[in-house]
Enzyme design. Structure first.
Site, PDB file in Angstrom:
ATOM      1  N   SER A 196       0.831  -1.242   0.131  1.00 52.85           N
ATOM      2  CA  SER A 196       0.184   0.175  -0.089  1.00 52.85           C
ATOM      3  C   SER A 196       0.952   1.257  -0.033  1.00 52.85           C
ATOM      4  CB  SER A 196      -1.092  -0.071   1.033  1.00 52.85           C
ATOM      5  OG  SER A 196      -2.163   0.798   1.053  1.00 52.85           O
TER       6      SER A 196
ATOM      7  N   ASP B  43      -9.621  -5.493  -4.757  1.00 55.35           N
ATOM      8  CA  ASP B  43      -9.181  -4.176  -3.981  1.00 55.35           C
ATOM      9  C   ASP B  43     -10.089  -2.963  -4.568  1.00 55.35           C
ATOM     10  OD1 ASP B  43      -7.667  -2.199  -3.065  1.00 55.35           O
ATOM     11  OD2 ASP B  43      -5.787  -3.013  -3.902  1.00 55.35           O
TER      12      ASP B  43
ATOM     13  N   HIS C  13      -7.715  -5.372  -0.714  1.00 54.94           N
ATOM     14  CA  HIS C  13      -6.456  -4.511  -0.485  1.00 54.94           C
ATOM     15  C   HIS C  13      -5.606  -5.136   0.322  1.00 54.94           C
ATOM     16  CE1 HIS C  13      -4.231  -0.754  -0.968  1.00 54.94           C
ATOM     17  NE2 HIS C  13      -4.134  -0.910   0.252  1.00 54.94           N
TER      18      HIS C  13
END
Length: 253
Positions: free
Chosen positions: A95, A213, A233
């Site tokens: 991320s 995601d 995600h």
């Protein structure tokens, strides 16, 4: 307690396990090194030296008041890598951690590295950043609860057991409130160009994400990509076996 001083008043908590070619795992906001629990053992057992750490203000690192710019976070990472004298390194960033890993390589060069894994990478998410800054200022724990619901959901349905999600929420909430808020600007800057940083590094790169995601569905990086079916995600936590196998295949190549 393994702490490394990277500034006059800042120490980074880190753990260093195993032996062999090194892999450094960079956590994503608002998570800490504990989010890599399902990866460390698998990578060590496969013959790798695995390093995890908490960025400043998070987990067991110093709760600094300042220093949450991308440049400072990258310098912290550089200090850790040089202190441990890591060579032939593969950086794995999840991320916002993918943004930091790619920027580290673009700024400090790829001499110490041989590869990069971008796991569910963010970059330049200005609208998301604006909304999170407002929520973090006044309703931080509720905001974190909402974020970690979205991290682990596909089409509105939770993909992670609630006990694990609550554990990750508690570690995120225990981090510095100041860090949680101000570090958002480091990865939500609309001028960020993740693809340009990856190109500047010039290293073999793997993009790895979940099919469902809802946080960063479009990766926009010209690199081999593995998409895990029905993954959210935070797919490295919900689907660790598939995720680990994809990374190990990349490491072997």
């Amino acid at each position: 307690m393994p702490l490394l001083r990277v500034g006059p008043d800042v120490e980074l908590y880190h753990e260093d396990a195993g032996s062999g070619p090194p892999v450094l795992l960079v956590p994503g906001w608002p998570l800490t090194s504990e989010s890599w629990e399902c990866q460390v053992g698998a990578l060590v057992e496969a013959g790798h030296r695995v390093i995890t750490y908490d960025r400043r203000g998070f987990g067991r690192s110093t709760r600094a008041w300042d220093g949450y710019t991308l440049a400072t976070l990258v310098d912290d990472l550089h200090g850790l890598i040089t202190h441990l004298d890591l060579l032939d390194l593969v950086l794995v960033g999840f991320s916002s951690g993918a943004v930091e890993a790619a920027r580290y390589l673009a700024v400090h060069g790829p001499d110490r590295a041989r590869g990069l894994v971008l796991a569910s990478p963010l970059g330049g998410a200005s609208a998301l950043g604006r909304d999170l800054r407002i929520a973090a200022k006044w309703h931080r724990v509720a905001m974190l609860d909402d974020v970690l619901t979205r991290f682990f959901s596909v089409n509105g349905e939770g993909a992670l057991d609630e006990a694990t999600r609550q554990h990750l929420l508690s570690t995120a909430a225990a981090s510095s409130a100041r860090a949680t808020l101000t570090v958002i600007d480091a990865w939500s800057d609309p001028t960020l160009d993740l693809a340009a940083d990856v190109a500047a590094a010039g290293l073999p790169t793997l993009v790895l994400g979940g099919e469902g995601d809802a946080v960063a569905p479009s990766h926009r990086v010209n690199a081999p990509t593995v998409v895990i079916p029905s993954g959210p995600h935070g797919v490295h936590i919900t689907h660790p076996q598939q995720w680990n196998q994809a990374v190990l295949t990349f490491l072997a190549g």
